[in-house]
Design a protein around this motif. Structure first.
Motif, PDB file in Angstrom:
ATOM      1  N   PHE A  83       0.833  -1.203   0.000  1.00 46.46           N
ATOM      2  CA  PHE A  83       0.000   0.000   0.000  1.00 46.46           C
ATOM      3  C   PHE A  83       0.866   1.251   0.000  1.00 46.46           C
ATOM      4  O   PHE A  83       2.001   1.246   0.481  1.00 46.46           O
ATOM      5  CB  PHE A  83      -0.926   0.007   1.213  1.00 46.46           C
ATOM      6  CG  PHE A  83      -1.587  -1.315   1.471  1.00 46.46           C
ATOM      7  CD1 PHE A  83      -2.110  -2.069   0.429  1.00 46.46           C
ATOM      8  CD2 PHE A  83      -1.671  -1.822   2.757  1.00 46.46           C
ATOM      9  CE1 PHE A  83      -2.716  -3.283   0.657  1.00 46.46           C
ATOM     10  CE2 PHE A  83      -2.281  -3.043   2.995  1.00 46.46           C
ATOM     11  CZ  PHE A  83      -2.797  -3.783   1.949  1.00 46.46           C
ATOM     12  N   ASN A  84       0.325   2.350  -0.523  1.00 46.91           N
ATOM     13  CA  ASN A  84       1.070   3.588  -0.620  1.00 46.91           C
ATOM     14  C   ASN A  84       0.135   4.774  -0.406  1.00 46.91           C
ATOM     15  O   ASN A  84      -1.010   4.749  -0.846  1.00 46.91           O
ATOM     16  CB  ASN A  84       1.739   3.704  -1.998  1.00 46.91           C
ATOM     17  CG  ASN A  84       2.616   4.936  -2.123  1.00 46.91           C
ATOM     18  OD1 ASN A  84       2.144   6.017  -2.435  1.00 46.91           O
ATOM     19  ND2 ASN A  84       3.905   4.772  -1.889  1.00 46.91           N
ATOM     20  N   SER A  85       0.653   5.818   0.257  1.00 44.10           N
ATOM     21  CA  SER A  85      -0.151   7.028   0.468  1.00 44.10           C
ATOM     22  C   SER A  85       0.666   8.291   0.231  1.00 44.10           C
ATOM     23  O   SER A  85       0.426   9.322   0.852  1.00 44.10           O
ATOM     24  CB  SER A  85      -0.734   7.033   1.891  1.00 44.10           C
ATOM     25  OG  SER A  85       0.299   6.978   2.864  1.00 44.10           O
ATOM     26  N   ASP A  86       1.640   8.218  -0.666  1.00 45.06           N
ATOM     27  CA  ASP A  86       2.439   9.400  -0.992  1.00 45.06           C
ATOM     28  C   ASP A  86       1.563  10.487  -1.611  1.00 45.06           C
ATOM     29  O   ASP A  86       0.550  10.203  -2.254  1.00 45.06           O
ATOM     30  CB  ASP A  86       3.549   9.043  -1.986  1.00 45.06           C
ATOM     31  CG  ASP A  86       4.626   8.163  -1.368  1.00 45.06           C
ATOM     32  OD1 ASP A  86       4.678   8.078  -0.123  1.00 45.06           O
ATOM     33  OD2 ASP A  86       5.395   7.551  -2.134  1.00 45.06           O
ATOM     34  N   ALA A  87       1.991  11.731  -1.435  1.00 43.15           N
ATOM     35  CA  ALA A  87       1.239  12.846  -2.011  1.00 43.15           C
ATOM     36  C   ALA A  87       1.322  12.817  -3.533  1.00 43.15           C
ATOM     37  O   ALA A  87       2.331  12.422  -4.117  1.00 43.15           O
ATOM     38  CB  ALA A  87       1.786  14.166  -1.485  1.00 43.15           C
ATOM     39  N   GLY A  88       0.239  13.212  -4.161  1.00 45.14           N
ATOM     40  CA  GLY A  88       0.191  13.277  -5.618  1.00 45.14           C
ATOM     41  C   GLY A  88      -1.054  14.028  -6.053  1.00 45.14           C
ATOM     42  O   GLY A  88      -1.925  14.333  -5.235  1.00 45.14           O
ATOM     43  N   ASP A  89      -1.140  14.307  -7.359  1.00 48.99           N
ATOM     44  CA  ASP A  89      -2.290  15.068  -7.844  1.00 48.99           C
ATOM     45  C   ASP A  89      -2.924  14.486  -9.096  1.00 48.99           C
ATOM     46  O   ASP A  89      -4.094  14.775  -9.389  1.00 48.99           O
ATOM     47  CB  ASP A  89      -1.919  16.526  -8.094  1.00 48.99           C
ATOM     48  CG  ASP A  89      -0.662  16.689  -8.940  1.00 48.99           C
ATOM     49  OD1 ASP A  89      -0.179  15.680  -9.506  1.00 48.99           O
ATOM     50  OD2 ASP A  89      -0.158  17.823  -9.032  1.00 48.99           O
ATOM     51  N   ASP A  90      -2.200  13.655  -9.850  1.00 54.42           N
ATOM     52  CA  ASP A  90      -2.714  13.166 -11.125  1.00 54.42           C
ATOM     53  C   ASP A  90      -2.850  11.644 -11.146  1.00 54.42           C
ATOM     54  O   ASP A  90      -1.994  10.925 -10.609  1.00 54.42           O
ATOM     55  CB  ASP A  90      -1.790  13.572 -12.274  1.00 54.42           C
ATOM     56  CG  ASP A  90      -1.825  15.060 -12.556  1.00 54.42           C
ATOM     57  OD1 ASP A  90      -2.695  15.750 -11.979  1.00 54.42           O
ATOM     58  OD2 ASP A  90      -0.992  15.527 -13.351  1.00 54.42           O
ATOM     59  N   LEU A  91      -3.914  11.179 -11.800  1.00 54.47           N
ATOM     60  CA  LEU A  91      -4.094   9.765 -12.098  1.00 54.47           C
ATOM     61  C   LEU A  91      -4.049   9.578 -13.609  1.00 54.47           C
ATOM     62  O   LEU A  91      -4.412  10.476 -14.366  1.00 54.47           O
ATOM     63  CB  LEU A  91      -5.447   9.258 -11.581  1.00 54.47           C
ATOM     64  CG  LEU A  91      -5.761   9.420 -10.098  1.00 54.47           C
ATOM     65  CD1 LEU A  91      -7.122   8.772  -9.783  1.00 54.47           C
ATOM     66  CD2 LEU A  91      -4.667   8.843  -9.225  1.00 54.47           C
ATOM     67  N   THR A  92      -3.616   8.396 -14.040  1.00 56.71           N
ATOM     68  CA  THR A  92      -3.669   8.026 -15.447  1.00 56.71           C
ATOM     69  C   THR A  92      -4.777   7.007 -15.639  1.00 56.71           C
ATOM     70  O   THR A  92      -4.793   5.971 -14.958  1.00 56.71           O
ATOM     71  CB  THR A  92      -2.332   7.428 -15.922  1.00 56.71           C
ATOM     72  OG1 THR A  92      -1.299   8.397 -15.768  1.00 56.71           O
ATOM     73  CG2 THR A  92      -2.416   7.014 -17.389  1.00 56.71           C
ATOM     74  N   ILE A  93      -5.708   7.296 -16.524  1.00 55.86           N
ATOM     75  CA  ILE A  93      -6.805   6.373 -16.818  1.00 55.86           C
ATOM     76  C   ILE A  93      -6.280   5.264 -17.717  1.00 55.86           C
ATOM     77  O   ILE A  93      -5.733   5.541 -18.797  1.00 55.86           O
ATOM     78  CB  ILE A  93      -7.974   7.105 -17.506  1.00 55.86           C
ATOM     79  CG1 ILE A  93      -8.441   8.294 -16.651  1.00 55.86           C
ATOM     80  CG2 ILE A  93      -9.118   6.130 -17.767  1.00 55.86           C
ATOM     81  CD1 ILE A  93      -8.901   7.949 -15.263  1.00 55.86           C
TER      82      ILE A  93
END
Length: 242
Positions: free
Chosen positions: A112-122
């Motif tokens: 599992f991971n909870s690093d900060a981010g802003d974008d997802l790739t569909i």
């Protein structure tokens, strides 16, 4: 001419009506009844027409689901308090608490991971949850913790990954009857990315994906493409053979 005009209007009204909540009741599992962090989530759920019944994670779980249409597990939940309580839920589950995935039988602990981010790739543009979205989508502004997993197993549909690390799955679906590490599901499970400290940073696109996740879990948006083979392996194994 007029007949075709009114037919078009009818079809549009039918499509709109099919995604408007009709008072469905949702159990919201969080760290309070409710936790103030989940206030923006509740505001959106109620705007979409849902009746929200909050339950804190320290209460007995699973709660009575006799008149409940869906369970929404917020990241504000501490996974150690609910463990696998909703693994065998017979009502659909939308889950943002990644650290329950090992208890649910979806993935091994430590993936599992909870690093900060802003974008997802569909990665699946044909699924009703992500249909119409292509490429990278900004789901939070500014960046927030993204709840993701690299170790999913079983009959899973991968819909979106972190834009900066495609090992980490951000939106996924186990259909009813899907195989997992611990058996099979008794209802749909949709796994999503938002961290409870970042509800206020979720973008309009992000909220649209959350809303669609609920609608799909409830069976209110269609999945009318031809059946596809499910992914009965880990995402890492899939990437290795691409």
């Amino acid at each position: 001419m007029y007949r075709h005009f009114f037919l078009t209007i009818f079809v549009l009204l039918f499509a709109i009506g099919s995604v408007i909540a009709k008072g469905e009741k949702l159990v919201l599992v969080g760290s309070g009844e409710p936790d103030p962090k989940d206030a923006p989530l509740i505001e959106h759920l109620e705007e979409w027409g849902y009746v929200v019944e909050p339950h804190q994670h320290l209460a007995k779980h699973p709660v009575n689901l006799a008149d409940i249409d869906l369970v929404f597990i917020s990241e504000s939940t501490s996974s150690g308090n609910i463990l696998d309580a909703y693994k065998n839920s017979t009502v659909p589950v939308v889950n943002a608490e990644t650290w329950t995935y090992d208890d649910m039988g979806f993935a091994a602990d430590g993936t599992f991971n909870s690093d900060a981010g802003d974008d997802l790739t569909i990665v699946d543009t044909e699924h009703p949850i992500t249909e119409g979205f292509k490429g990278d989508i900004t789901v939070s502004k500014p960046a927030i913790s993204l709840m993701t997993c690299s170790g999913f197993e079983g009959d899973i549909d991968i819909l979106a990954v972190r834009a900066d690390n495609d090992d980490l799955v951000a939106i996924s679906v186990y259909e009813k009857g899907a195989k997992t590490i611990k058996g099979s599901t008794k209802a749909r499970h949709v796994n999503i990315w938002p961290h409870s400290t970042g509800w206020q940073q979720v973008t309009d696109d992000g909220w649209e994906l959350i809303h669609r996740s609920i609608l799909y879990a409830l069976g209110q948006i269609p999945f009318d493409v031809a059946p596809r083979d499910k992914l009965a392996v880990t995402w890492g194994q899939i990437k290795a053979v691409r």
